[in-house]
Design a protein around this motif. Structure first.
Motif, short mmCIF file in Angstrom:
data_model
loop_
_atom_site.label_atom_id
_atom_site.label_comp_id
_atom_site.label_asym_id
_atom_site.label_seq_id
_atom_site.Cartn_x
_atom_site.Cartn_y
_atom_site.Cartn_z
N TRP A 111 0.81 -1.36 -0.08
CA TRP A 111 -0.12 0.14 -0.04
C TRP A 111 1.14 1.18 -0.07
O TRP A 111 0.75 2.23 -0.83
CB TRP A 111 -0.90 0.00 1.20
CG TRP A 111 -1.87 1.30 1.24
CD1 TRP A 111 -3.27 1.16 0.88
CD2 TRP A 111 -1.72 2.36 1.76
NE1 TRP A 111 -3.86 2.10 1.20
CE2 TRP A 111 -3.09 3.11 1.81
CE3 TRP A 111 -0.66 2.97 2.27
CZ2 TRP A 111 -3.20 4.44 2.05
CZ3 TRP A 111 -0.92 4.41 2.86
CH2 TRP A 111 -2.13 5.14 2.82
N LEU A 112 1.89 1.13 0.93
CA LEU A 112 2.75 2.41 0.89
C LEU A 112 3.47 2.55 -0.65
O LEU A 112 3.67 3.86 -0.93
CB LEU A 112 3.71 2.29 2.08
CG LEU A 112 3.28 2.25 3.56
CD1 LEU A 112 4.21 1.80 4.48
CD2 LEU A 112 2.68 3.77 3.45
N MET A 113 4.16 1.37 -1.02
CA MET A 113 4.69 1.55 -2.37
C MET A 113 3.80 2.27 -3.34
O MET A 113 4.20 3.05 -4.35
CB MET A 113 5.13 0.04 -2.83
CG MET A 113 5.96 0.27 -4.16
SD MET A 113 6.41 -1.36 -4.56
CE MET A 113 4.85 -2.09 -4.90
N THR A 114 2.42 1.69 -3.24
CA THR A 114 1.46 2.10 -4.42
C THR A 114 1.13 3.66 -4.10
O THR A 114 1.21 4.39 -5.35
CB THR A 114 0.30 1.29 -4.18
OG1 THR A 114 0.61 -0.25 -4.25
CG2 THR A 114 -0.81 1.74 -5.33
N VAL A 115 0.89 4.06 -3.07
CA VAL A 115 0.56 5.60 -2.80
C VAL A 115 1.77 6.38 -3.11
O VAL A 115 1.70 7.33 -3.68
CB VAL A 115 0.34 5.54 -1.21
CG1 VAL A 115 0.46 7.15 -0.70
CG2 VAL A 115 -1.05 4.98 -0.77
N PHE A 116 3.08 6.08 -2.74
CA PHE A 116 4.32 6.89 -3.38
C PHE A 116 4.48 6.71 -4.62
O PHE A 116 4.66 7.84 -5.42
CB PHE A 116 5.67 6.29 -2.55
CG PHE A 116 6.66 7.04 -2.98
CD1 PHE A 116 7.23 8.08 -2.30
CD2 PHE A 116 7.63 6.45 -3.94
CE1 PHE A 116 8.20 8.73 -2.76
CE2 PHE A 116 8.86 7.05 -4.14
CZ PHE A 116 9.05 8.39 -3.73
#
Length: 204
Positions: A111-116
């Motif tokens: 999720w964090l990778m996708t948001v960034f």
């Protein structure tokens, strides 16, 4: 010289983010109350997240010259909705809180990778002047989904399976409304308080 934030503008930005976050966070809580009465902790979490989103929106938009009105704020809010909800949901649909998931850390990391990647990708696509950087933005948008989100082999839930589609619809609606109201309020307050960086430059 690059645009600089003065102390007065920073103070106005913080005040605007607090008011916009408080208003949109309480609105989100009101929507959630149709499902179950939220606790005090959930209310504080909603407001805190909304204020954090407002600060991110205000800071990012300031880098592009600030917000001019509520319409521009609404556009930034929709961009935030795409970054924090739509893009991650393409790989990981919202799940009922009682769902048992053994791969929670892997899901959070994805999720964090996708948001960034989505935030940076959209920024490059919208504001970059070179084709190469725009291509890089497109690659960043696609990369998390090309890698694929982690999914456990077995997912357990103590919730009734019939409420899961309803939960997803309500969650999508609530997040969309949160981001639109948040962006609109930030734009409206920016218009009234002139939340724009000082554009005066000194010639050397």
């Amino acid at each position: 010289m690059p645009l600089m934030l003065n102390l007065s503008m920073l103070k106005s930005l913080l005040v605007a983010a607090l008011w916009a976050g408080l208003s949109s966070g309480l609105l989100l809580t009101a929507i959630q109350s149709f499902q179950a009465m939220p606790s005090l902790l959930e209310i504080l979490v909603n407001v805190s997240l909304a204020v954090a989103y407002a600060l991110l929106l205000g800071g990012a938009s300031t880098l592009r010259g600030g917000l001019s009105d509520w319409r521009q704020g609404l556009c930034w809010g929709l961009a935030g909705y795409s970054i924090f909800f739509v893009a991650p949901s393409l790989g990981l649909l919202p799940v009922v809180p009682t769902t048992l998931d053994t791969d929670i850390e892997a899901r959070q990391l994805w999720w964090l990778m996708t948001v960034f990647d989505t935030a940076l990708g959209l920024w490059l696509l919208m504001f970059s002047k070179t084709k190469l950087n725009q291509l890089l933005g497109l690659v960043l948008l696609i990369s998390p989904h090309a890698i694929g989100a982690p999914h456990p082999e077995v997912i357990g839930s103590v919730a009734n399976a019939e409420i899961e589609p309803y939960f997803m619809i309500v969650t999508a609606f609530a997040n969309a409304l949160l981001c639109m109201v948040l962006g609109g309020l930030m734009g409206l307050m920016a218009q009234k308080k002139s939340l724009k960086p000082n554009t005066h430059t000194n010639r050397v």
